[in-house]
Design a protein around this motif. Structure first.
Motif, short mmCIF file in Angstrom:
data_model
loop_
_atom_site.label_atom_id
_atom_site.label_comp_id
_atom_site.label_asym_id
_atom_site.label_seq_id
_atom_site.Cartn_x
_atom_site.Cartn_y
_atom_site.Cartn_z
N LEU A 65 44.44 -77.57 33.90
CA LEU A 65 45.58 -78.24 33.23
C LEU A 65 45.41 -78.27 31.71
CD1 LEU A 65 46.14 -81.23 35.67
CD2 LEU A 65 47.55 -79.19 35.43
N ARG A 66 44.16 -78.50 31.28
CA ARG A 66 43.90 -78.53 29.84
C ARG A 66 44.12 -77.17 29.21
NH1 ARG A 66 39.37 -80.88 30.03
NH2 ARG A 66 38.07 -79.01 30.06
N ASP A 67 43.61 -76.12 29.86
CA ASP A 67 43.82 -74.78 29.33
C ASP A 67 45.30 -74.43 29.28
OD1 ASP A 67 41.12 -74.55 29.06
OD2 ASP A 67 40.82 -73.33 30.87
N GLU A 68 45.99 -74.82 30.35
CA GLU A 68 47.43 -74.52 30.39
C GLU A 68 48.17 -75.28 29.29
OE1 GLU A 68 51.15 -74.49 33.59
OE2 GLU A 68 49.21 -75.36 34.13
N LYS A 69 47.78 -76.52 29.05
CA LYS A 69 48.40 -77.32 28.00
C LYS A 69 48.17 -76.69 26.63
CE LYS A 69 46.46 -80.96 26.37
NZ LYS A 69 45.87 -82.30 26.19
N HIS A 70 46.90 -76.28 26.37
CA HIS A 70 46.60 -75.65 25.08
C HIS A 70 47.40 -74.38 24.90
CE1 HIS A 70 42.48 -77.89 24.80
NE2 HIS A 70 43.51 -78.66 24.51
N SER A 71 47.51 -73.60 26.00
CA SER A 71 48.27 -72.35 25.92
C SER A 71 49.73 -72.63 25.59
CB SER A 71 48.15 -71.58 27.24
OG SER A 71 48.97 -70.43 27.22
N ILE A 72 50.31 -73.61 26.28
CA ILE A 72 51.72 -73.96 26.04
C ILE A 72 51.92 -74.48 24.62
CG2 ILE A 72 53.58 -75.53 26.71
CD1 ILE A 72 52.52 -75.34 29.57
N CYS A 73 50.95 -75.32 24.16
CA CYS A 73 51.07 -75.87 22.80
C CYS A 73 50.99 -74.75 21.76
CB CYS A 73 49.97 -76.89 22.54
SG CYS A 73 50.23 -78.46 23.39
N GLY A 74 50.07 -73.80 21.97
CA GLY A 74 49.96 -72.68 21.05
C GLY A 74 51.22 -71.85 21.01
N GLN A 75 51.76 -71.57 22.20
CA GLN A 75 53.00 -70.80 22.26
C GLN A 75 54.15 -71.55 21.59
OE1 GLN A 75 53.67 -69.92 26.34
NE2 GLN A 75 51.89 -68.55 26.55
N LEU A 76 54.20 -72.87 21.81
CA LEU A 76 55.27 -73.67 21.20
C LEU A 76 55.15 -73.69 19.68
CD1 LEU A 76 57.67 -75.56 21.52
CD2 LEU A 76 56.08 -77.46 21.79
N GLN A 77 53.88 -73.81 19.20
CA GLN A 77 53.67 -73.81 17.75
C GLN A 77 54.09 -72.49 17.13
OE1 GLN A 77 49.64 -74.51 16.58
NE2 GLN A 77 50.19 -75.22 14.55
N GLN A 78 53.71 -71.38 17.77
CA GLN A 78 54.11 -70.07 17.27
C GLN A 78 55.63 -69.92 17.28
OE1 GLN A 78 52.22 -67.77 15.88
NE2 GLN A 78 50.43 -69.13 16.09
N SER A 79 56.26 -70.42 18.35
CA SER A 79 57.72 -70.34 18.43
C SER A 79 58.39 -71.14 17.32
CB SER A 79 58.20 -70.84 19.80
OG SER A 79 57.68 -70.05 20.85
N LEU A 80 57.83 -72.34 17.03
CA LEU A 80 58.39 -73.18 15.97
C LEU A 80 58.25 -72.51 14.61
CD1 LEU A 80 57.23 -76.75 17.09
CD2 LEU A 80 59.56 -75.85 17.09
N LEU A 81 57.06 -71.91 14.36
CA LEU A 81 56.85 -71.23 13.09
C LEU A 81 57.82 -70.06 12.94
CD1 LEU A 81 52.94 -71.22 12.89
CD2 LEU A 81 54.52 -72.54 11.49
N ALA A 82 57.94 -69.28 14.02
CA ALA A 82 58.87 -68.15 13.97
C ALA A 82 60.31 -68.63 13.77
CB ALA A 82 58.76 -67.33 15.26
N PHE A 83 60.68 -69.72 14.46
CA PHE A 83 62.02 -70.28 14.32
C PHE A 83 62.26 -70.77 12.89
CE2 PHE A 83 64.93 -73.94 14.49
CZ PHE A 83 66.04 -73.31 15.00
#
Length: 383
Positions: free
Chosen positions: A66-84
């Protein structure tokens, strides 16, 4: 089963971290073992359906997943926000640049339109002038008297109208209105008031250069009058023709009329008076005498009221301001101002027009003047 596959991938790491005293499992046995038959002690089986085989995962593995999945999702979300954010800034920048280009184009179009409007207005003005003004007769002379003398031998009747003058000792030519059928003709009109369509509330520069329509109401200009009357070996008569609102006529005439230079503010000099309207230029006493007075306007004050004058128990600081910002040869105001006008022409219609010649009276009351013409004519040449 998904649970078995996950365990096969994660068990080597989990087993390597157990204490030395822990029992080692045979990996081959685990592969073939059905986890649904051997639940771990102390854990609740996954699922909740009674009578159905369940599989359980160790808690530390579940937490790690769950922790790895959370970190992965957070990283993807951060990258998406930066790109947005980058794409949004670019979009805003592009929109602002496009708006600026549109504003530049619009500004250029407005400037071009204003230029066309000004050009059209100038053309309309010129067309109206050509349509309604009297065309100048292409004949030259030093003044209207000189033109009359030159044309008498070739033209049986010389018409009144606009002529071109070129006074001697000057580099300029200009148009004037010549009256050729009034009292023998040869008159150069220097001022005319008839219908109130021309505003005489003017600054000094306008009175120096002249304004109005030569065929109608106008002021010829002090500089032009100076060039005419200061020619060599000449002397000019000044004639003032007055008409009251009840169509009574009168006049005042001076057998010598001169102006000083602009440095001396075009001071006026008058000869002997003759006429039926009275000598308003000189008035009844010395304080009212406007002969030798310099010209004044709203922005050039030479009226002698320093710091003020007392007129009819009123304090006056500027005669031009007292006479609605018109120009004249004021001397502590005096009794004459043929350039005077009222504050509101509509409001004062039918009443006194403020064209003043206060020595022309009826039953002791000055006439209400409807129109006036000031004109000059050469009367003698000294050889």
């Amino acid at each position: 089963m998904w649970t078995t596959t996950v365990l096969l991938l994660l068990l080597p790491h989990a087993l390597s971290s157990t204490d030395k005293g822990q029992t080692r499992f045979n990996q081959s046995e685990i592969v073939h073992q059905d986890f649904s038959d051997a639940p771990v002690k102390g854990q609740k089986p996954l699922g909740g359906v009674k009578g159905q085989d369940t599989c359980s995962i160790p808690c530390d593995i579940t937490v790690k997943l769950l922790r790895d999945e959370k970190h992965s999702i957070c990283g993807q979300l951060q990258q998406s926000l930066l790109a947005f954010g980058r794409s949004t800034r670019k979009l805003i920048r592009d929109v602002m640049e496009e708006q600026q280009r549109a504003l530049d184009v619009l500004g250029s179009q407005v400037t071009e339109l204003m230029t066309k409007v000004q050009t059209l207005s100038f053309e309309v003005q010129r067309s109206n002038t050509e349509l309604y003004s009297v065309k100048p007769v292409q004949s030259h002379g030093r003044d209207c008297s000189d033109i009359k003398d030159n044309l008498m031998s070739v033209v049986p009747k010389i018409p009144s109208g606009i002529y071109i003058l070129h006074p001697e000792n000057t580099d300029s030519s200009f148009e004037v209105f010549c009256e050729m059928d009034y009292m023998g003709g040869g008159w150069t009109v220097i001022q005319r008031r008839t219908d109130g369509l021309t505003d005489f509330k003017r600054p000094w520069a306008d009175y120096v250069d002249g304004f109005g329509n030569l065929a109608g109401e106008h002021w010829l200009g002090l500089k032009k009058v100076f060039h005419i009357v200061n020619q060599k070996d000449t002397r000019f008569q000044l004639h003032i023709a007055l008409v009251s609102h009840d169509d009574v006529t009168s006049y005042a005439s001076y057998d010598d009329f001169q102006l000083d230079t602009e440095i001396q503010f075009f001071s006026i000099h008058l000869g002997r008076y003759a006429g039926s309207a009275g000598d308003a230029f000189r008035g009844y006493d010395q304080e009212q005498n406007q002969d030798t007075a310099p010209f004044s306007a709203s922005d050039v004050d030479n009226d002698g009221c320093k710091p003020f004058c007392s007129i009819s128990n009123r304090t006056v600081e500027s005669c031009s301001a007292q006479h609605n910002h018109t120009g004249w040869w004021f001397n502590q105001c005096g009794l004459a101002n043929l350039n005077g006008c009222s504050e509101d022409a509509e409001q004062n219609r039918g009443q006194r027009t403020h064209i003043l010649w206060d020595t022309w009276t009826q039953n002791g009351i000055p006439h209400s003047i409807k129109s006036v013409t000031m004109k000059i004519r050469r009367i003698a040449t000294n050889n």
